[in-house]
Write an enzyme that holds these catalytic residues in place. Structure first.
Site, PDB file in Angstrom:
ATOM      1  N   GLY A 228       0.863  -0.918   0.088  1.00  0.00           N
ATOM      2  CA  GLY A 228       0.035  -0.058   0.001  1.00  0.00           C
ATOM      3  C   GLY A 228       0.925   1.118   0.159  1.00  0.00           C
ATOM      4  O   GLY A 228       2.024   1.219  -0.458  1.00  0.00           O
ATOM      5  N   SER A 229       0.409   2.478   0.457  1.00  0.00           N
ATOM      6  CA  SER A 229       0.751   3.590   0.412  1.00  0.00           C
ATOM      7  C   SER A 229       2.248   3.657   1.633  1.00  0.00           C
ATOM      8  O   SER A 229       2.167   3.065   2.479  1.00  0.00           O
ATOM      9  CB  SER A 229      -0.115   4.693   0.780  1.00  0.00           C
ATOM     10  OG  SER A 229      -0.257   4.784   2.115  1.00  0.00           O
ATOM     11  N   GLU A 250       5.628  -3.737   0.606  1.00  0.00           N
ATOM     12  CA  GLU A 250       5.843  -3.176  -0.791  1.00  0.00           C
ATOM     13  C   GLU A 250       5.137  -1.718  -0.772  1.00  0.00           C
ATOM     14  O   GLU A 250       3.722  -1.730  -0.537  1.00  0.00           O
ATOM     15  CB  GLU A 250       5.242  -4.157  -2.099  1.00  0.00           C
ATOM     16  CG  GLU A 250       5.523  -3.625  -3.326  1.00  0.00           C
ATOM     17  CD  GLU A 250       5.095  -4.534  -4.427  1.00  0.00           C
ATOM     18  OE1 GLU A 250       4.379  -4.035  -5.382  1.00  0.00           O
ATOM     19  OE2 GLU A 250       5.100  -5.662  -4.576  1.00  0.00           O
ATOM     20  N   GLN A 332      -9.570   8.549  -5.513  1.00  0.00           N
ATOM     21  CA  GLN A 332      -8.353   8.316  -6.395  1.00  0.00           C
ATOM     22  C   GLN A 332      -8.680   9.287  -7.706  1.00  0.00           C
ATOM     23  O   GLN A 332      -7.827   9.949  -8.378  1.00  0.00           O
ATOM     24  CB  GLN A 332      -8.126   6.934  -6.888  1.00  0.00           C
ATOM     25  CG  GLN A 332      -6.642   6.780  -7.625  1.00  0.00           C
ATOM     26  CD  GLN A 332      -5.564   7.294  -6.950  1.00  0.00           C
ATOM     27  OE1 GLN A 332      -5.656   7.445  -5.759  1.00  0.00           O
ATOM     28  NE2 GLN A 332      -4.632   7.894  -7.386  1.00  0.00           N
TER      29      GLN A 332
END
Length: 481
Positions: A228-229, A250, A332
């Site tokens: 994720g972020s 990741e 988004q």
């Protein structure tokens, strides 16, 4: 409106049982926001604690199981999942926004991950003998309950690449899929879970903060695997510090593609470049986010890439003619729309092109045509930040030292690509680029899904190269005699 919801809609999985709760939220089709695809349960902290307890109890027996048995069970589960791919493809498109081609490819890769992991386990688990003044064996054992927290953009592969090696290694898992896109993961993991003892695979859904904070601060959870972020990743690191949980993450990316003056830019090369930018509508952490072109080829690349973008057909991914679907969610969509607007106001030129598949229903989904940005500078927001959408800045450079400095001028370091006919030079540049992986004349993922290389800097934590990720979910120890 499609009224038939998946059987896992609005439920969570604990100890082999799918349970319903009162509080749920709708899962919306991003191609038609008036369509509810299903429901997602909003699990409380108390439920999460119960699920962790179930996973811990199951671990005591599962961790002592035979590796040959684990491999055999996984192969049987893979065969079953392969037989129901088609019925899950449509569900995946409806809740995620990918095209049919992208969705089916992702689901097939999940089966590949299962089969590959089952085979690799048998090769990898055997003790490694170290020679020296005494005989020492490197042996492996499962670690414990594993939390797998995955995002909405590429949920299938990113979930399976963590759940499958974790349970193959003898751990039990608590999976937390993204609230925007949980249904296909749950539908497919339902099939997998039925082949394993109750409690080996558990699933909770709902608030990322409530569930994430609970999982990452519980001493019974020994590994946290998160995609994720970077911002959320930093919060997970803080919450996991108290119990020194093993963390595998990741995170974000701002991948540069570097096109040198000798690059072969035929039609196929431009298509590969376009795909590297627009795969999953640009909502891929390892997608190209910046293109640097030698000044002698700059106008050519902009012209060719614009022409290729003009062919992109944007529409509902369920329609075979769509080559790019909508963005996944309103947040988004709003972020990318506002980023493009700010970029245009800054003085850069934004060229938006492509084909609307169904103009009459365009405003019913989170659709966005692809855009190319010229005239931006290195410090521009569009260059420094991860846009995570179908918009790409193209910048000129004059020499290799300059472009390497520009490419490395980022807090991220996930992937990069070098486009040149000189492979030796590409390798020399790769040695200097701050990225977890560098591709030559392409920008994609590894064909062998057993391979993966998490990013540098703020793009990831922990290093992986092979063995289907099994090493992340085990502890090794030395046995000497």
């Amino acid at each position: 409106m499609i009224s038939t919801y998946p059987v896992i809609s609005g439920k969570y999985l604990i100890n082999g049982e799918w349970k319903e709760i009162r509080e749920t939220a709708n899962v919306i089709n991003p191609a038609n926001t008036s369509e509810v695809v299903g429901e997602v349960a909003i699990c409380s902290k108390e439920i999460v604690n119960e699920v962790i307890e179930a996973a811990e109890k199951a671990y005591k027996m599962w961790s002592r199981s035979n590796v040959e048995d684990r491999s055999a069970l996984m192969n049987k589960a893979a065969e079953k999942l392969a037989n129901i791919i088609e019925e899950n493809v449509t569900l995946f498109v409806r809740e995620n926004g990918k095209t049919l081609v992208e969705a089916k490819k992702d689901l097939l890769r999940c089966v590949e991950i299962m089969k590959g992991g089952a085979a690799e386990l048998l090769n990898w688990w055997n003790p490694e003998v170290l020679t020296g003044t005494q005989k020492v064996q490197v042996r492996r054992r499962a670690r414990g309950v594993t939390a797998v927290i995955t995002p909405w953009n590429s949920p299938m592969i990113l979930t399976f690449k963590r759940v499958i090696p974790a349970i193959l290694a003898g751990n039990t898992v608590v999976v937390k899929p993204a609230t925007n896109c949980p249904l296909t993961i749950m539908s497919c993991l339902k099939v997998v879970a039925e082949h394993f003892p109750p409690g080996v695979i558990n699933i909770v859904t709902g608030s990322g903060k409530v569930i994430g904070d609970t999982l990452c601060s519980d001493s019974r959870v020994r590994t946290v695997a998160f995609v994720g972020s970077t911002t959320t990743g930093k919060d997970i690191m803080k919450n996991s510090a108290e119990n020194l949980q093993k963390v595998y993450m990741e995170l974000g990316g701002n991948d540069p593609a570097i096109i040198l003056d000798d690059a072969d830019l035929d039609e196929e090369a431009i298509k590969r470049l376009k795909t590297g930018i627009l795969r999953a509508s640009g909502q891929v952490c390892s997608a190209i986010k910046r293109v640097y072109v030698h000044k002698s080829r700059y106008d050519e690349v902009v012209k060719k890439l614009t022409k290729e973008f003009e062919r992109v057909v944007v529409g509902d991914g369920i329609q075979p003619d769509a080559t790019m679907g909508p963005l996944n969610n309103k947040a988004q969509f709003d972020y990318v729309s506002q980023l493009i607007e700010r970029t245009s106001r800054s003085g850069a030129e934004v060229v938006t092109t492509g084909i609307q598949l169904n103009p009459e229903t365009w405003d019913k989904g989170y659709y966005m045509l692809p855009s190319i940005v010229t005239g931006a500078n290195q410090k521009s927001e569009i260059v420094q930040d991860e846009q995570f959408g179908p918009v790409i800045p193209v910048l000129p450079f004059t020499n290799i030292d300059e472009v390497i400095e520009l490419a490395n001028d980022s807090k991220f370091g996930l992937r990069a690509s070098v486009w040149t006919e000189n492979e030796k030079l590409a390798i020399e540049m790769a040695d200097r680029l701050e990225a977890g992986a560098v591709f030559h004349n392409n920008h994609t993922i590894f064909n062998d899904l057993a391979l993966d290389f998490p990013g540098l800097k703020e793009s990831g934590v922990s290093r992986e190269t092979r063995h289907c990720g099994l090493e992340f979910f085990t502890d090794s120890y030395g046995f000497a005699n």
